[in-house]
Design a protein around this motif. Structure first.
Motif, PDB file in Angstrom:
ATOM      1  N   ILE A  27      10.328 118.687  -0.903  1.00  0.00           N
ATOM      2  CA  ILE A  27       9.734 119.760   0.112  1.00  0.00           C
ATOM      3  C   ILE A  27       9.001 118.844   1.202  1.00  0.00           C
ATOM      4  CG2 ILE A  27       9.641 121.766  -1.269  1.00  0.00           C
ATOM      5  CD1 ILE A  27       6.920 121.440  -1.396  1.00  0.00           C
ATOM      6  N   ASP A  28       9.015 117.779   1.051  1.00  0.00           N
ATOM      7  CA  ASP A  28       8.375 116.931   2.051  1.00  0.00           C
ATOM      8  C   ASP A  28       9.241 117.142   3.311  1.00  0.00           C
ATOM      9  OD1 ASP A  28       6.549 114.914   2.942  1.00  0.00           O
ATOM     10  OD2 ASP A  28       7.019 113.476   1.851  1.00  0.00           O
ATOM     11  N   ALA A  33      17.387 111.420   3.011  1.00  0.00           N
ATOM     12  CA  ALA A  33      17.462 109.853   2.395  1.00  0.00           C
ATOM     13  C   ALA A  33      16.095 109.692   1.937  1.00  0.00           C
ATOM     14  CB  ALA A  33      18.093 108.854   3.401  1.00  0.00           C
ATOM     15  N   ASP A  34      15.150 109.744   2.629  1.00  0.00           N
ATOM     16  CA  ASP A  34      13.675 109.121   1.884  1.00  0.00           C
ATOM     17  C   ASP A  34      13.408 110.055   0.889  1.00  0.00           C
ATOM     18  OD1 ASP A  34      13.661 107.252   3.537  1.00  0.00           O
ATOM     19  OD2 ASP A  34      12.039 108.292   5.061  1.00  0.00           O
ATOM     20  N   ARG A  35      13.651 111.385   0.836  1.00  0.00           N
ATOM     21  CA  ARG A  35      13.279 112.266  -0.064  1.00  0.00           C
ATOM     22  C   ARG A  35      14.106 112.004  -1.486  1.00  0.00           C
ATOM     23  NH1 ARG A  35      13.702 118.111   2.473  1.00  0.00           N
ATOM     24  NH2 ARG A  35      15.159 116.800   3.968  1.00  0.00           N
ATOM     25  N   LEU A  36      15.341 111.758  -1.207  1.00  0.00           N
ATOM     26  CA  LEU A  36      16.180 111.597  -2.509  1.00  0.00           C
ATOM     27  C   LEU A  36      15.912 110.303  -3.180  1.00  0.00           C
ATOM     28  CD1 LEU A  36      19.742 113.033  -0.958  1.00  0.00           C
ATOM     29  CD2 LEU A  36      18.164 113.919  -2.782  1.00  0.00           C
ATOM     30  N   THR A  37      15.565 109.380  -2.115  1.00  0.00           N
ATOM     31  CA  THR A  37      15.293 107.970  -2.837  1.00  0.00           C
ATOM     32  C   THR A  37      14.057 107.969  -3.611  1.00  0.00           C
ATOM     33  OG1 THR A  37      16.421 106.967  -0.915  1.00  0.00           O
ATOM     34  CG2 THR A  37      15.008 105.590  -2.241  1.00  0.00           C
ATOM     35  N   ALA A  38      13.029 108.632  -3.086  1.00  0.00           N
ATOM     36  CA  ALA A  38      11.734 108.761  -3.590  1.00  0.00           C
ATOM     37  C   ALA A  38      11.990 109.739  -4.967  1.00  0.00           C
ATOM     38  CB  ALA A  38      10.732 109.323  -2.795  1.00  0.00           C
ATOM     39  N   ALA A  80       8.355 104.682  -4.768  1.00  0.00           N
ATOM     40  CA  ALA A  80       8.707 106.148  -4.595  1.00  0.00           C
ATOM     41  C   ALA A  80       7.637 106.601  -3.646  1.00  0.00           C
ATOM     42  CB  ALA A  80       8.480 106.858  -5.910  1.00  0.00           C
ATOM     43  N   VAL A  81       6.318 106.001  -4.009  1.00  0.00           N
ATOM     44  CA  VAL A  81       5.369 106.371  -2.872  1.00  0.00           C
ATOM     45  C   VAL A  81       5.547 106.094  -1.323  1.00  0.00           C
ATOM     46  CG1 VAL A  81       2.747 105.975  -2.332  1.00  0.00           C
ATOM     47  CG2 VAL A  81       3.638 106.610  -4.730  1.00  0.00           C
ATOM     48  N   TRP A  82       6.337 105.027  -1.292  1.00  0.00           N
ATOM     49  CA  TRP A  82       6.482 104.223  -0.025  1.00  0.00           C
ATOM     50  C   TRP A  82       7.500 105.136   0.689  1.00  0.00           C
ATOM     51  CZ3 TRP A  82       5.357 100.569   3.323  1.00  0.00           C
ATOM     52  CH2 TRP A  82       6.143 100.160   4.147  1.00  0.00           C
ATOM     53  N   PHE A  83       8.377 105.794   0.088  1.00  0.00           N
ATOM     54  CA  PHE A  83       9.533 106.654   0.780  1.00  0.00           C
ATOM     55  C   PHE A  83       8.859 108.339   0.744  1.00  0.00           C
ATOM     56  CE2 PHE A  83      12.213 103.507  -0.600  1.00  0.00           C
ATOM     57  CZ  PHE A  83      13.299 103.281   0.387  1.00  0.00           C
ATOM     58  N   SER A  84       7.729 108.419   0.007  1.00  0.00           N
ATOM     59  CA  SER A  84       7.277 109.907  -0.103  1.00  0.00           C
ATOM     60  C   SER A  84       5.915 109.740  -0.550  1.00  0.00           C
ATOM     61  CB  SER A  84       8.157 110.956  -0.745  1.00  0.00           C
ATOM     62  OG  SER A  84       7.488 112.066  -0.783  1.00  0.00           O
ATOM     63  N   GLY A  85       4.800 109.996   0.249  1.00  0.00           N
ATOM     64  CA  GLY A  85       3.601 110.029  -0.162  1.00  0.00           C
ATOM     65  C   GLY A  85       3.233 111.327  -1.039  1.00  0.00           C
ATOM     66  N   ASN A  86       4.053 112.161  -1.402  1.00  0.00           N
ATOM     67  CA  ASN A  86       3.756 113.209  -2.376  1.00  0.00           C
ATOM     68  C   ASN A  86       4.091 112.757  -3.595  1.00  0.00           C
ATOM     69  OD1 ASN A  86       2.961 114.998  -0.501  1.00  0.00           O
ATOM     70  ND2 ASN A  86       5.161 116.126  -0.486  1.00  0.00           N
ATOM     71  N   ALA A  87       4.887 111.603  -3.798  1.00  0.00           N
ATOM     72  CA  ALA A  87       4.960 111.173  -5.173  1.00  0.00           C
ATOM     73  C   ALA A  87       3.689 110.615  -5.729  1.00  0.00           C
ATOM     74  CB  ALA A  87       5.845 109.955  -5.150  1.00  0.00           C
ATOM     75  N   THR A  88       2.471 110.588  -4.987  1.00  0.00           N
ATOM     76  CA  THR A  88       1.450 110.097  -5.471  1.00  0.00           C
ATOM     77  C   THR A  88       0.774 111.212  -6.749  1.00  0.00           C
ATOM     78  OG1 THR A  88       0.658 109.209  -3.339  1.00  0.00           O
ATOM     79  CG2 THR A  88      -1.192 109.758  -4.912  1.00  0.00           C
TER      80      THR A  88
END
Length: 351
Positions: A27-28, A33-38, A80-88
């Motif tokens: 939901i970021d 592409a970034d979300r799916l990669t993360a 994963a954090v690089w592509f989406s900070g919510n992976a934190t």
């Protein structure tokens, strides 16, 4: 069992944090592409745990294998954090894992690297970290305290498991000793009597057959965990009288005082003790006569088995006498031996 349930709780926590992080990633506001990669990288992180980390956690390993797992986990978490900070958010599950696969002293630096990874990547991207550096330091301090608590709980769980295993081993050993004593007191003594009788004259054959039948009933009683067969359907005095009358020596049995009811455990101990004493008389004493006296008084009951044989001498106590003492201790009784004009075995059990 307790340790297994505790691990299940941790596995549920890991699954919840991973699933929540995946939802937050999807939901970021980043590109698809970034979300799916993360999300894919975080899924790989979960697979790495299932294939390698779970084995370390379940075994409780605290060695260099944990460093391999931490490196592999960071290799999927950081991008994963690089592509989406919510992976934190996945840190809530990853940090406890670090402390479960490494000693507390080793786990600090990998844990700090995990916590600082979002800060470092955000700074490298030229953006302002969403989490202030002081807050990151506070998280590190809290994680170290939390990791220490995890380590303590794991150690206590291990100690409880060792204690339960020790108790189980002692219980099994005690049960083996009990069965050894029962077999020695019943089957071994009975068959010894059979051999002795069969070595004698023909008239002893009937007595041998009767002894064999009694031991067969005894074996069935042991298997069924019943009370000793000589007591079945009779009083202790009658059972003792039958035992004394069954010896191949001149014998007598007397009861002094008014008989009182005893607990079954005490009756079994008294019966077994007299049985053992009579067997020892027949096998070792060289006696021609044995007398058994049962005495009841206000304090308890006593049994004395006296023969006119060679006495105990300086011979060490064998398995039979040690078994007598062990059984008597279970009911608060005592055993006394003397060798004046033969041998005497005195057993006293309190009421």
């Amino acid at each position: 069992m307790e340790q297994h349930q505790s691990l299940i709780t941790w596995y549920v926590l890991f699954a919840i944090t991973q699933a929540t992080a995946l939802v937050l990633i999807l939901i970021d506001n980043n590109t698809l592409a970034d979300r799916l990669t993360a999300a894919g990288l975080l899924c790989l992180n979960g697979v790495w745990f299932l294939l390698y980390g779970k084995k370390l956690v379940s075994r409780g390993d605290d060695d260099w294998h944990g460093l391999i797992y931490a490196a592999g986990s960071l290799a999927t978490f950081a991008p994963a954090v690089w592509f989406s900070g919510n992976a934190t958010f996945a840190l809530f599950g990853l940090v406890p894992q670090i402390y479960m696969v490494l000693p507390v002293a080793w786990a600090f630096w990998p844990m700090a690297l995990f916590v600082f990874t979002p800060q470092i990547l955000t700074w490298a991207a030229g953006a302002v970290p969403a989490l202030p550096w002081p807050a990151a330091l506070l998280i590190i301090a809290f994680s170290q305290a939390f990791g220490w608590a995890i380590s303590r709980m794991s150690e206590q769980s291990r100690q409880r498991a060792e204690l339960l295993n020790r108790i189980e081993a002692l219980t099994i050993e005690a049960e083996r000793a009990r069965w050894a004593g029962e077999i020695h007191d019943t089957l071994a003594q009975g068959f010894t009597s059979i051999i002795t009788l069969l070595q004698g004259a023909q008239p002893n054959v009937e007595l041998a057959l009767r002894t064999a039948r009694e031991n067969l009933r005894e074996a069935r009683a042991l298997v069924a965990s019943n009370s000793p067969s000589p007591l079945d359907g009779s009083s202790l005095e009658d059972a003792l009288r039958r035992l004394v009358n069954g010896v191949e020596l001149e014998s007598s049995f007397r009861v002094i005082g008014d008989p009182v009811g005893l607990q079954t455990s005490a009756e079994v101990v008294l019966l077994r003790t007299v049985q053992e004493a009579l067997t020892n008389v027949a096998r070792h004493s060289g006696a021609s006569r044995v007398d058994v006296v049962m005495r009841f008084d206000e304090d308890g009951v006593s049994l004395e088995v006296r023969d006119d044989g060679r006495g105990f001498g300086d011979a060490p106590e064998g398995f039979g006498l040690r078994g007598m003492r062990a059984r008597l201790e279970q009911v608060g009784g005592t055993l006394s031996l003397s060798s004046d004009d033969g041998a005497s075995v005195l057993v006293e059990v309190p009421l």
